[in-house]
Design an enzyme around this catalytic site. Structure first.
Site, PDB file in Angstrom:
ATOM      1  N   ASP A   1      69.723  66.042  76.815  1.00 56.31           N
ATOM      2  CA  ASP A   1      69.744  65.010  75.835  1.00 56.31           C
ATOM      3  C   ASP A   1      70.629  63.902  76.139  1.00 56.31           C
ATOM      4  O   ASP A   1      70.731  63.710  77.365  1.00 56.31           O
ATOM      5  CB  ASP A   1      70.072  65.612  74.505  1.00 56.31           C
ATOM      6  CG  ASP A   1      69.449  64.844  72.934  1.00 56.31           C
ATOM      7  OD1 ASP A   1      69.778  63.467  72.841  1.00 56.31           O
ATOM      8  OD2 ASP A   1      68.833  65.164  72.707  1.00 56.31           O
TER       9      ASP A   1
ATOM     10  N   HIS B   1      68.607  62.248  78.598  1.00 59.79           N
ATOM     11  CA  HIS B   1      68.003  61.032  77.974  1.00 59.79           C
ATOM     12  C   HIS B   1      68.656  59.674  78.165  1.00 59.79           C
ATOM     13  O   HIS B   1      68.261  58.673  77.367  1.00 59.79           O
ATOM     14  CB  HIS B   1      68.099  61.398  76.332  1.00 59.79           C
ATOM     15  CG  HIS B   1      67.078  62.597  75.976  1.00 59.79           C
ATOM     16  ND1 HIS B   1      66.832  63.004  74.731  1.00 59.79           N
ATOM     17  CD2 HIS B   1      66.293  63.365  76.840  1.00 59.79           C
ATOM     18  CE1 HIS B   1      65.927  63.907  74.761  1.00 59.79           C
ATOM     19  NE2 HIS B   1      65.374  64.305  75.871  1.00 59.79           N
TER      20      HIS B   1
END
Length: 397
Positions: free
Chosen positions: A218, A241
């Site tokens: 993430d 991310h």
């Protein structure tokens, strides 16, 4: 006279001995408090006993030592303050979480709460053994998963050199903290591990993150609401991310300002730098500087998204978090998708004062130039900007 001289000399030696003792750091080794360090025995109580002894020492700057070449199994442990002196936790050994589903509530494996002038430093590792949790999450049988390392209400905090690995969820959280330095920390988790953010900052200010290497499933760094004066610099992100502000405005009034991301490398990430907020949110996010960044096959290197909706099919709502004064300067590299820049802003609360200068992003596919998508974004450009940005009221200088 000679007797008086000897008495004064003895008094001086006594005072010097006291000063010397006070100047030394007293070390509280967890092994001295009956930690097994065998990776099988739960050492939580030994760690708490060592912490209590060190935290209660008001005679200098005590050290709680976690020695190298040992593995310490810990269940959930919370280290409470305030402490009587500035305190250091020296992590040279490795800490592992239980390899089972050990809680069904929101929790952290390790929590430091209400401690000022805390330093966590060392060559050791904290391993969350997250695989069992990721599987549980994918089967929708785990509602809450634990954070690996949490700091709450810690001011003048320093975290250096440690390695965080395979958290069940977020790796490090900073909540209601001020005057924080995080330097040379590494984080690793598989690219497909869910919600395993590297460092999350919320309700905090004056935080400086530098020289970190973060590989997660993430956000490498996520900045949430009620934050001010946050800097991320000289760090590497990927896979992951990207470095994200938000999501903002989901259930709270957003208040974010003075966020700097500089001199960072992004490799194979989903986004590079991103500001994301929910439709219909309230509040503001302002004062951003994204400067001297290198992107290598990043899916979308630059993103502002006021329509954040990860689950899809969100209802249309008026209003939004007001995003303004964001500068993107000296950003180079490649995108893995043709859309290198995405600026999607609300018609009712458009993005204001967005500035681009010296941007050169190309599509790694090389079959066509990269492009940019803009919606309700107001700003200006200077110098070379590739791909071209078409603001709603663009001006060139």
């Amino acid at each position: 006279m000679a007797a008086m001289t000897r008495a004064l000399l003895l008094l001086l030696l006594f005072v010097l001995a006291i000063w010397s003792a006070e100047g030394q750091q007293r070390v509280y080794d967890v092994l001295d408090f009956h930690a097994a360090g065998d990776g099988k025995t739960d050492d939580a109580q030994a760690f708490l006993a060592a912490w209590q002894a060190a935290c209660s020492d008001g005679r200098g700057e005590p050290v709680m030592a976690i020695p190298g070449e040992r593995v310490f199994l810990l269940s959930q442990v919370s280290f409470q303050g305030p402490c009587k002196s500035p305190i250091t936790v020296k992590l040279d050994g490795n800490i592992v979480a239980p390899n089972n589903i050990w809680t069904k509530q929101e929790a952290s494996l390790l929590t430091f709460f209400g401690i000022d002038h805390l330093t966590l430093d060392g060559n050791g590792e904290i391993d969350g053994q997250g695989a069992i949790w990721w599987d549980c999450y994918s089967r929708k049988t785990c509602q809450d998963r634990p954070v690996l390392l949490g700091f709450a209400r810690c001011n003048y905090l320093t975290v250096t050199r440690i390695h965080l690995k395979d958290s069940a969820e977020k790796h490090m959280t900073l909540f209601q903290c001020s005057q924080v330095i995080v330097d040379s920390v590494s984080v690793t988790a598989p690219a497909d591990s869910p919600n395993t953010d590297g460092i999350t900052v919320a309700f905090s200010n004056n935080t400086y993150i530098s020289n970190c290497a973060i590989q997660t499933g993430d956000d490498c760094v996520s900045v949430l609401s009620d934050t001010k004066n946050i800097t991320v610099t000289q760090s590497r992100c990927g896979p992951g991310h990207g470095i994200s502000v938000g999501s903002l405005g989901g259930s709270e009034t957003a208040m974010v300002e003075q966020i700097t991301v500089s001199n960072c490398n992004f490799v194979g990430t989903m986004t590079g730098v991103r500001i994301k907020s929910w439709q219909g949110g309230k509040g503001y996010a302002k004062g951003f500087l994204f400067q001297t960044l290198n992107m290598t096959e990043v899916q979308n290197p630059i993103v502002i998204d006021q329509f954040y909706c990860p689950q899809g099919n969100c209802p249309i709502k008026n209003g939004g978090v007001a995003i303004s004064n964001a500068k993107f300067i000296d950003i180079q590299g490649t995108s893995s998708e043709q859309e290198a820049i995405r600026l999607l802003c609300s018609q009712s609360v458009p993005c204001q004062d967005i500035y681009f200068s010296n941007i050169n992003l190309s599509w790694a596919n090389q079959t066509a130039p990269a492009n940019a998508t803009t919606l309700n974004a107001h700003g200006s450009t200077a110098g070379m900007v590739v791909p071209r940005i078409q603001f709603s009221d663009i001006s060139f200088s």
